[in-house]
Design a protein around this motif. Structure first.
Motif, PDB file in Angstrom:
ATOM      1  N   SER A  78     -36.308  -2.235 -42.945  1.00  0.00           N
ATOM      2  CA  SER A  78     -35.124  -1.427 -42.651  1.00  0.00           C
ATOM      3  C   SER A  78     -35.030  -0.251 -43.611  1.00  0.00           C
ATOM      4  O   SER A  78     -34.690   0.864 -43.213  1.00  0.00           O
ATOM      5  CB  SER A  78     -33.857  -2.272 -42.765  1.00  0.00           C
TER       6      SER A  78
ATOM      7  N   LEU B 127     -30.329  -0.279 -38.194  1.00  0.00           N
ATOM      8  CA  LEU B 127     -29.186  -0.095 -39.080  1.00  0.00           C
ATOM      9  C   LEU B 127     -27.957  -0.808 -38.535  1.00  0.00           C
ATOM     10  O   LEU B 127     -27.229  -1.486 -39.272  1.00  0.00           O
ATOM     11  CB  LEU B 127     -28.910   1.399 -39.224  1.00  0.00           C
ATOM     12  N   ALA B 128     -27.739  -0.672 -37.241  1.00  0.00           N
ATOM     13  CA  ALA B 128     -26.581  -1.321 -36.637  1.00  0.00           C
ATOM     14  C   ALA B 128     -26.677  -2.834 -36.788  1.00  0.00           C
ATOM     15  O   ALA B 128     -25.692  -3.495 -37.155  1.00  0.00           O
ATOM     16  CB  ALA B 128     -26.473  -0.929 -35.167  1.00  0.00           C
TER      17      ALA B 128
ATOM     18  N   ASN C  28     -26.117  -3.750 -40.492  1.00  0.00           N
ATOM     19  CA  ASN C  28     -24.711  -3.644 -40.883  1.00  0.00           C
ATOM     20  C   ASN C  28     -23.891  -4.803 -40.319  1.00  0.00           C
ATOM     21  O   ASN C  28     -23.034  -5.351 -41.013  1.00  0.00           O
ATOM     22  CB  ASN C  28     -24.139  -2.309 -40.415  1.00  0.00           C
TER      23      ASN C  28
ATOM     24  N   ALA D  52     -22.045  -7.483 -42.815  1.00  0.00           N
ATOM     25  CA  ALA D  52     -20.579  -7.403 -42.862  1.00  0.00           C
ATOM     26  C   ALA D  52     -19.984  -8.715 -43.370  1.00  0.00           C
ATOM     27  O   ALA D  52     -19.003  -8.710 -44.118  1.00  0.00           O
ATOM     28  CB  ALA D  52     -20.033  -7.062 -41.471  1.00  0.00           C
TER      29      ALA D  52
ATOM     30  N   LYS E 115     -22.771  -3.241 -46.568  1.00  0.00           N
ATOM     31  CA  LYS E 115     -23.430  -2.459 -45.541  1.00  0.00           C
ATOM     32  C   LYS E 115     -24.848  -2.212 -46.028  1.00  0.00           C
ATOM     33  O   LYS E 115     -25.202  -2.587 -47.151  1.00  0.00           O
ATOM     34  CB  LYS E 115     -22.725  -1.117 -45.328  1.00  0.00           C
ATOM     35  N   ALA E 116     -25.618  -1.553 -45.209  1.00  0.00           N
ATOM     36  CA  ALA E 116     -27.005  -1.321 -45.589  1.00  0.00           C
ATOM     37  C   ALA E 116     -27.082  -0.587 -46.923  1.00  0.00           C
ATOM     38  O   ALA E 116     -27.903  -0.917 -47.782  1.00  0.00           O
ATOM     39  CB  ALA E 116     -27.723  -0.533 -44.497  1.00  0.00           C
ATOM     40  N   ARG E 117     -26.193   0.400 -47.104  1.00  0.00           N
ATOM     41  CA  ARG E 117     -26.213   1.172 -48.331  1.00  0.00           C
ATOM     42  C   ARG E 117     -25.934   0.332 -49.561  1.00  0.00           C
ATOM     43  O   ARG E 117     -26.675   0.346 -50.531  1.00  0.00           O
ATOM     44  CB  ARG E 117     -25.166   2.285 -48.266  1.00  0.00           C
ATOM     45  N   SER E 118     -24.813  -0.394 -49.500  1.00  0.00           N
ATOM     46  CA  SER E 118     -24.441  -1.165 -50.672  1.00  0.00           C
ATOM     47  C   SER E 118     -25.431  -2.307 -50.894  1.00  0.00           C
ATOM     48  O   SER E 118     -25.732  -2.669 -52.028  1.00  0.00           O
ATOM     49  CB  SER E 118     -23.017  -1.688 -50.540  1.00  0.00           C
ATOM     50  N   TYR E 119     -25.971  -2.814 -49.810  1.00  0.00           N
ATOM     51  CA  TYR E 119     -27.009  -3.841 -49.927  1.00  0.00           C
ATOM     52  C   TYR E 119     -28.208  -3.291 -50.685  1.00  0.00           C
ATOM     53  O   TYR E 119     -28.764  -3.960 -51.556  1.00  0.00           O
ATOM     54  CB  TYR E 119     -27.429  -4.321 -48.540  1.00  0.00           C
TER      55      TYR E 119
END
Lengths: 155, 155
Positions: free
Chosen positions: A25, B36-37, B40, B44, B49-53
């Motif tokens: 990802s 991405l979807a 996310n 959740a 989210k992907a970013r914070s992950y």
DNA sequence: ACAAATAATTGACTTTTTCAACGGTCCGTG
DNA sequence: CACGGACCGTTGAAAAAGTCAATTATTTGT
């Protein structure tokens, strides 16, 4: 002696050894970010972005997509397609034709000007793509496309 | 008789035959959007989210990234990293430590809670990834990763 | 010791995304 | 045939993400 030093080990791209760098990802996201930036930069000269280029491509390709199909294909909200098509239509690159088979739907068709612009933009897009794929053999290029299709169109 | 009918030909995914569907940038964008979807949605449950992950992953991996390195690696503006780290730090998943070697820089380190959460989130992420790669053999999975690395890290 | 460069932060601003609501049209069922 | 429910495109508002310039603290090179 431990290899763990107190100093930051030459650290340009230490992060590439992290577990995240093995995450598909993440690779996808980063590859996409770079590609998108390059594409947008190249398309700017034609007054396009990746989004509007995609819409124009489908219109110029005579697949006669409805806006809903566009939304699903490009993974956009239908309202975003409205804005996108508005922009292209205002520039007379594209026309909305109400689908005779379903008068709720608009079918998108490129004008001659739209086709001409697309042809030019496509050249830029191709050049960028070749640049990005400099390190990839043509065989691997095709292989990559096929694998991405599996992700992009899971059936 | 011409194969071009007036009626819309079974049209679920006619658009896949368009030229755009051969465009690597497009495939990348669409594959990324779907991935991405899915990511996310799965993250959740952990409040990520992907970013914070991604940020948490790098912090938990003890690569001790500075925020600037994070920004470059994740292709984000440094100011976005500030917000991301703020969020994780407020939840005590991560700590900012000023780098003793360069007191301008903050090095990110995960707390024990952060590591624990990351371990759980990683499971979800892995599960999603396996789901998305159902149609891809493990060998092709690795091949795909390698090809994407070429795009994601052009050196 | 000083000037220029760099890391993080803030704030303003634009763009993109996400949602709910609405009018027009289609479809299936009664 | 008519009616209810679904669907298409559109609008508008709100939230999130991205962009950018300015600021402070610190480092680096001269």
């Amino acid at each position: 002696m431990s290899p763990i030093g107190r100093t930051r080990p030459t650290g340009r791209d230490r992060l590439r050894d992290s577990v995240l760098a093995e995450d598909l990802s993440f690779l996808l996201a980063r590859a996409n970010a770079l590609t998108l930036a390059a594409a947008n930069a190249a398309l700017a000269e034609h007054g396009l972005k990746a989004r509007s280029y995609s819409v124009l491509a489908l219109a110029a390709d005579d697949v006669r997509p409805t806006q809903r199909e566009l939304a699903e294909f490009l993974r956009l909200d239908p309202s975003q397609v409205v804005a996108l098509v508005d922009g292209l239509e205002k520039r007379q690159l594209v026309e909305r034709r109400t689908d005779p088979a379903d008068r709720r739907a608009n079918v998108l068709v490129a004008t001659d000007a739209g086709r001409a612009l697309f042809a030019r933009a496509q050249e830029s897009a191709r050049a960028v793509e070749l640049g990005l794929l400099a390190a990839v053999t043509p065989a691997d290029h095709e292989r990559l496309a096929q694998l991405l299709r599996l992700l992009a169109f899971p059936d």
